[in-house]
Enzyme design. Structure first.
Site: not given
Ligand code: ADE
Length: 259
Positions: A93, A120, A158, A173
């Site tokens: 994230p 974690e 794709r 697309d």
């Molecule tokens: N791992 C956990 N959350 C994630 C996300 N939002 N994007 C990519 N990998 C992740």
């Protein structure tokens, strides 16, 4: 394209990668996907892949050695050419936000490695010394990078020439031209008294193309107006946006004035 995915849960990939477009791409040798179990690269007796966080705190951290070994093994497996960049992407994230543009960029490589984080977190040395890119699929936290890796792989695959077949083009697309896609219909022409727009039955291809372009612009204006700033619009289309914005979005539209 060759795609190597490093994960603690290889079984998660069985379903999505064994159907439809993805499977066809594999069967036609357009892509070669190898799922590596990170645990197989842990060389201690118990195949330990995680450990406590230095400094304390809840949760286990993925160790760097098995990931490093897996990546080294992939590099030695293919004739790794020093001057060609091999994207080694950590799904996290904290990464740069994934988009159609990033998918397009990645589709131009011959090979990519996707590392799925879990628990974690991942030892910071993976970020600093092994991965050369980090991608997030959105501002929310998943239990691991596996679903994110599937999404990235799907969007990239794709776009590889030949994968969608000659009859389907990824160029229409949503997001490709910076606009959302126009509405699509199929038979029957009337269903439950809901009719297909007349123009689509007219056979006039120029008019249909124009209608679709206008609908794409209108839909983008209604749902994701911020995308229009970056879309490639002609001067005429910019005027159309102004007109549509007044007509459909303004609380003081012409309709109101007539009342
Ligand atoms: N791992 C956990 N959350 C994630 C996300 N939002 N994007 C990519 N990998 C992740």
């Amino acid at each position: 394209m060759r795609i190597d995915i490093l994960t603690l849960f290889p079984e998660m990939f069985q379903g999505p990668f064994n159907v439809s477009i993805f499977k066809r791409a594999v069967d036609q040798d357009l892509i070669e996907v190898t799922i590596h179990n990170i645990r197989d690269y842990a060389n201690d007796k118990h195949h330990i892949v995680d450990d406590y966080s230095y400094g304390g705190g809840a949760g286990m951290i993925l160790k760097p050695e098995p990931i490093f070994k897996a990546v080294e093994s992939i590099k030695s497996d293919v004739q790794f050419e020093e001057n060609i960049k091999l994207p080694i992407i950590l799904l996290t994230p904290q990464g740069r936000l994934f988009s159609q543009q990033v998918a397009l960029e990645l589709s131009e490589y011959r090979h990519m490695v996707l590392i799925c984080g879990r628990y974690e977190g991942v030892d910071e040395r993976v970020r600093q010394n092994i991965a050369n890119d980090e991608i997030s699929i959105g501002d929310y936290v998943l239990s691991g990078g596996e679903l994110a890796a599937m999404i990235v792989a799907d969007a990239v695959v794709r776009l590889i020439p030949g994968v969608l077949g000659s009859e389907t083009s990824p160029l229409d697309d949503s997001h490709v031209a910076g606009l959302l896609e126009y509405p699509q219909y199929t038979r029957p022409a009337v269903y439950n008294e809901w009719t297909v727009p007349e123009i689509l039955l007219s056979g006039n291809h120029a008019k249909i193309a124009q209608w679709r372009r206008e609908q794409a612009i209108l839909r983008t204006l209604e749902r994701r107006p911020e995308l229009l700033n970056k879309a490639n619009l002609t001067l005429e289309e910019k005027h159309l946006v102004d007109r549509l914005a007044k007509q459909f979005l303004s609380p003081f539209s012409d309709n109101d004035e007539n009342e």
